[in-house]
Scaffold this motif. Sequence first.
Motif, PDB file in Angstrom:
ATOM      1  N   LEU A   1       0.830  -1.210   0.000  1.00  0.00           N
ATOM      2  CA  LEU A   1       0.000   0.000   0.000  1.00  0.00           C
ATOM      3  C   LEU A   1       0.860   1.254   0.000  1.00  0.00           C
ATOM      4  O   LEU A   1       0.510   2.255  -0.645  1.00  0.00           O
ATOM      5  CB  LEU A   1      -0.929  -0.006   1.212  1.00  0.00           C
ATOM      6  CG  LEU A   1      -1.968  -1.135   1.280  1.00  0.00           C
ATOM      7  CD1 LEU A   1      -2.870  -0.959   2.499  1.00  0.00           C
ATOM      8  CD2 LEU A   1      -2.800  -1.213   0.017  1.00  0.00           C
ATOM      9  N   VAL A   2       1.980   1.230   0.716  1.00  0.00           N
ATOM     10  CA  VAL A   2       2.878   2.388   0.708  1.00  0.00           C
ATOM     11  C   VAL A   2       3.434   2.621  -0.694  1.00  0.00           C
ATOM     12  O   VAL A   2       3.521   3.754  -1.176  1.00  0.00           O
ATOM     13  CB  VAL A   2       4.025   2.196   1.718  1.00  0.00           C
ATOM     14  CG1 VAL A   2       5.098   3.263   1.545  1.00  0.00           C
ATOM     15  CG2 VAL A   2       3.491   2.227   3.144  1.00  0.00           C
TER      16      VAL A   2
ATOM     17  N   ILE B   1      -1.992 -13.457  -1.029  1.00  0.00           N
ATOM     18  CA  ILE B   1      -2.915 -12.334  -1.168  1.00  0.00           C
ATOM     19  C   ILE B   1      -2.649 -11.633  -2.498  1.00  0.00           C
ATOM     20  O   ILE B   1      -1.498 -11.278  -2.786  1.00  0.00           O
ATOM     21  CB  ILE B   1      -2.756 -11.301  -0.027  1.00  0.00           C
ATOM     22  CG1 ILE B   1      -2.869 -11.972   1.341  1.00  0.00           C
ATOM     23  CG2 ILE B   1      -3.782 -10.180  -0.162  1.00  0.00           C
ATOM     24  CD1 ILE B   1      -2.449 -11.073   2.490  1.00  0.00           C
ATOM     25  N   ALA B   2      -3.683 -11.441  -3.279  1.00  0.00           N
ATOM     26  CA  ALA B   2      -3.578 -10.674  -4.520  1.00  0.00           C
ATOM     27  C   ALA B   2      -4.363  -9.377  -4.354  1.00  0.00           C
ATOM     28  O   ALA B   2      -5.546  -9.408  -4.021  1.00  0.00           O
ATOM     29  CB  ALA B   2      -4.120 -11.469  -5.698  1.00  0.00           C
ATOM     30  N   ILE B   3      -3.684  -8.256  -4.574  1.00  0.00           N
ATOM     31  CA  ILE B   3      -4.330  -6.947  -4.486  1.00  0.00           C
ATOM     32  C   ILE B   3      -4.338  -6.309  -5.870  1.00  0.00           C
ATOM     33  O   ILE B   3      -3.302  -6.260  -6.543  1.00  0.00           O
ATOM     34  CB  ILE B   3      -3.565  -6.007  -3.519  1.00  0.00           C
ATOM     35  CG1 ILE B   3      -3.528  -6.585  -2.109  1.00  0.00           C
ATOM     36  CG2 ILE B   3      -4.194  -4.617  -3.518  1.00  0.00           C
ATOM     37  CD1 ILE B   3      -2.661  -5.775  -1.156  1.00  0.00           C
ATOM     38  N   THR B   4      -5.484  -5.820  -6.286  1.00  0.00           N
ATOM     39  CA  THR B   4      -5.559  -4.928  -7.435  1.00  0.00           C
ATOM     40  C   THR B   4      -5.660  -3.517  -6.881  1.00  0.00           C
ATOM     41  O   THR B   4      -6.633  -3.179  -6.202  1.00  0.00           O
ATOM     42  CB  THR B   4      -6.774  -5.232  -8.315  1.00  0.00           C
ATOM     43  OG1 THR B   4      -6.720  -6.589  -8.759  1.00  0.00           O
ATOM     44  CG2 THR B   4      -6.793  -4.312  -9.530  1.00  0.00           C
ATOM     45  N   HIS B   5      -4.632  -2.715  -7.125  1.00  0.00           N
ATOM     46  CA  HIS B   5      -4.622  -1.346  -6.624  1.00  0.00           C
ATOM     47  C   HIS B   5      -5.480  -0.456  -7.524  1.00  0.00           C
ATOM     48  O   HIS B   5      -5.723  -0.780  -8.698  1.00  0.00           O
ATOM     49  CB  HIS B   5      -3.189  -0.814  -6.570  1.00  0.00           C
ATOM     50  CG  HIS B   5      -2.305  -1.570  -5.625  1.00  0.00           C
ATOM     51  ND1 HIS B   5      -2.100  -1.179  -4.316  1.00  0.00           N
ATOM     52  CD2 HIS B   5      -1.575  -2.704  -5.797  1.00  0.00           C
ATOM     53  CE1 HIS B   5      -1.277  -2.039  -3.727  1.00  0.00           C
ATOM     54  NE2 HIS B   5      -0.954  -2.973  -4.599  1.00  0.00           N
TER      55      HIS B   5
ATOM     56  N   LEU C   1      -4.372   5.281  10.994  1.00  0.00           N
ATOM     57  CA  LEU C   1      -5.265   5.229   9.826  1.00  0.00           C
ATOM     58  C   LEU C   1      -4.603   4.478   8.671  1.00  0.00           C
ATOM     59  O   LEU C   1      -5.279   3.779   7.905  1.00  0.00           O
ATOM     60  CB  LEU C   1      -5.671   6.642   9.401  1.00  0.00           C
ATOM     61  CG  LEU C   1      -6.563   7.383  10.392  1.00  0.00           C
ATOM     62  CD1 LEU C   1      -6.897   8.778   9.878  1.00  0.00           C
ATOM     63  CD2 LEU C   1      -7.853   6.592  10.663  1.00  0.00           C
ATOM     64  N   GLU C   2      -3.285   4.622   8.527  1.00  0.00           N
ATOM     65  CA  GLU C   2      -2.570   3.818   7.526  1.00  0.00           C
ATOM     66  C   GLU C   2      -2.667   2.337   7.891  1.00  0.00           C
ATOM     67  O   GLU C   2      -2.874   1.475   7.022  1.00  0.00           O
ATOM     68  CB  GLU C   2      -1.111   4.248   7.455  1.00  0.00           C
ATOM     69  CG  GLU C   2      -0.896   5.624   6.858  1.00  0.00           C
ATOM     70  CD  GLU C   2       0.542   6.093   6.965  1.00  0.00           C
ATOM     71  OE1 GLU C   2       1.011   6.754   6.025  1.00  0.00           O
ATOM     72  OE2 GLU C   2       1.206   5.795   7.988  1.00  0.00           O
TER      73      GLU C   2
ATOM     74  N   VAL D   1      -7.544  -4.548   4.082  1.00  0.00           N
ATOM     75  CA  VAL D   1      -7.095  -5.556   3.124  1.00  0.00           C
ATOM     76  C   VAL D   1      -7.008  -6.927   3.792  1.00  0.00           C
ATOM     77  O   VAL D   1      -7.436  -7.942   3.208  1.00  0.00           O
ATOM     78  CB  VAL D   1      -5.740  -5.159   2.520  1.00  0.00           C
ATOM     79  CG1 VAL D   1      -5.190  -6.282   1.641  1.00  0.00           C
ATOM     80  CG2 VAL D   1      -5.877  -3.873   1.699  1.00  0.00           C
ATOM     81  N   LEU D   2      -6.475  -7.004   5.007  1.00  0.00           N
ATOM     82  CA  LEU D   2      -6.349  -8.290   5.701  1.00  0.00           C
ATOM     83  C   LEU D   2      -7.722  -8.889   5.997  1.00  0.00           C
ATOM     84  O   LEU D   2      -7.922 -10.103   5.852  1.00  0.00           O
ATOM     85  CB  LEU D   2      -5.554  -8.116   6.986  1.00  0.00           C
ATOM     86  CG  LEU D   2      -4.086  -7.722   6.820  1.00  0.00           C
ATOM     87  CD1 LEU D   2      -3.432  -7.487   8.176  1.00  0.00           C
ATOM     88  CD2 LEU D   2      -3.315  -8.779   6.037  1.00  0.00           C
TER      89      LEU D   2
END
Length: 365
Positions: A203-204, A231-235, A341-342, A349-350
């Motif tokens: 995320l950073v 874990i797969a993230i689509t930003h 908040l970050e 996400v988790l």
Amino acid sequence: MTGTPLGTSGTPGSPLRVGLVGYGLAGSVFHAPLIAATEGLVLDTVVTSNPERQQQARAEFPDVRLAAGPDELFDRAGELDLIVVASPNKTHVPLATAALEAGLPVVVDKPVAGTAAEARELAALAEERGLLLSVFQNRRWDNDFLTLRKLLAEGELGDVWRFESRFERWRPKPKGGWRESGDPAEIGGLLYDLGSHVVDQALVLFGPAAAVYAESDIRRPGAETDDDTFIAITHTNGVRSHLYASATTAQLGPRFRVLGSAAGYVKYGLDPQEAALRDGHRPGPGWGVEPESLWGRVGSGESPVTGGGRPEPTLPGDYPAYYAAVAKALLEGAPNPVTALEAAAALDVLEAARRSAREKVTVTL
């Protein structure tokens, strides 16, 4: 929090006095040595009821005061300037709440809470009280992460399309303890342990998540909670992050594999700072430097294993920078290095990953 500098309870110019709750792995290996090495901070009190850990703390820091429970800290809140919560995950929210209500700034080890809602409630309480609440995401200061941020800032890779991050280990037998407990109240398992690191880094680097897909398994005989998670993230910007956290990896993959429109970056091996701290080394000259043989490679069209690309010097890792930033935030009103908040965004996400793995769906955020 980035507002008015916070005063100290001591005399002007005296270091901020820190109370550390917990002296297990997190407290003894990470927090205590880094606090002690930070100008402007002094380790005042260690809270642990374990006699062996009390002896260890006194041996390592002869001037430290000892307390058997956190209530002893809060009873003398006026003598302290910062509380660090490095106790088991299930205690993070109640202890951070108690510290804030006692008027004390707080650093909390990751994960700050079991849910994003709890993290945001803590953030609101800190804001209401005008107190610093920071989360110890030390791997923002890993050597490979700092190097990757530099490459991205310089445009070396072009537009990044895919980010692969692995935090893999080979531990075929469970070690036990609360980190591997199947009790949901303990907030154990790799999703919330190593997953907190790899998600925060993603995320950073690449911004908010739009969708999350995950696979989470219990592989080892006798294991009670997840020990092999993907874990797969689509930003929202289109980058895809593929994140691995595993204790069951017999052949370790690259720590980072980052693929862009101009080049890729591949880096093997873990940052050396944790191993150095475990071995009793302390920050000083040469801290966080790794040998040239472990540098990653930047290039295109060929595998780094067969010599493709050029070696990319790895920047030194810098865990001490976290507590230096905390001290500066308290003494000068500088920015909080890692906000609650970050941390809440990472917990979003988790939580989505846990739901995705359980229901076998992709979760839209």
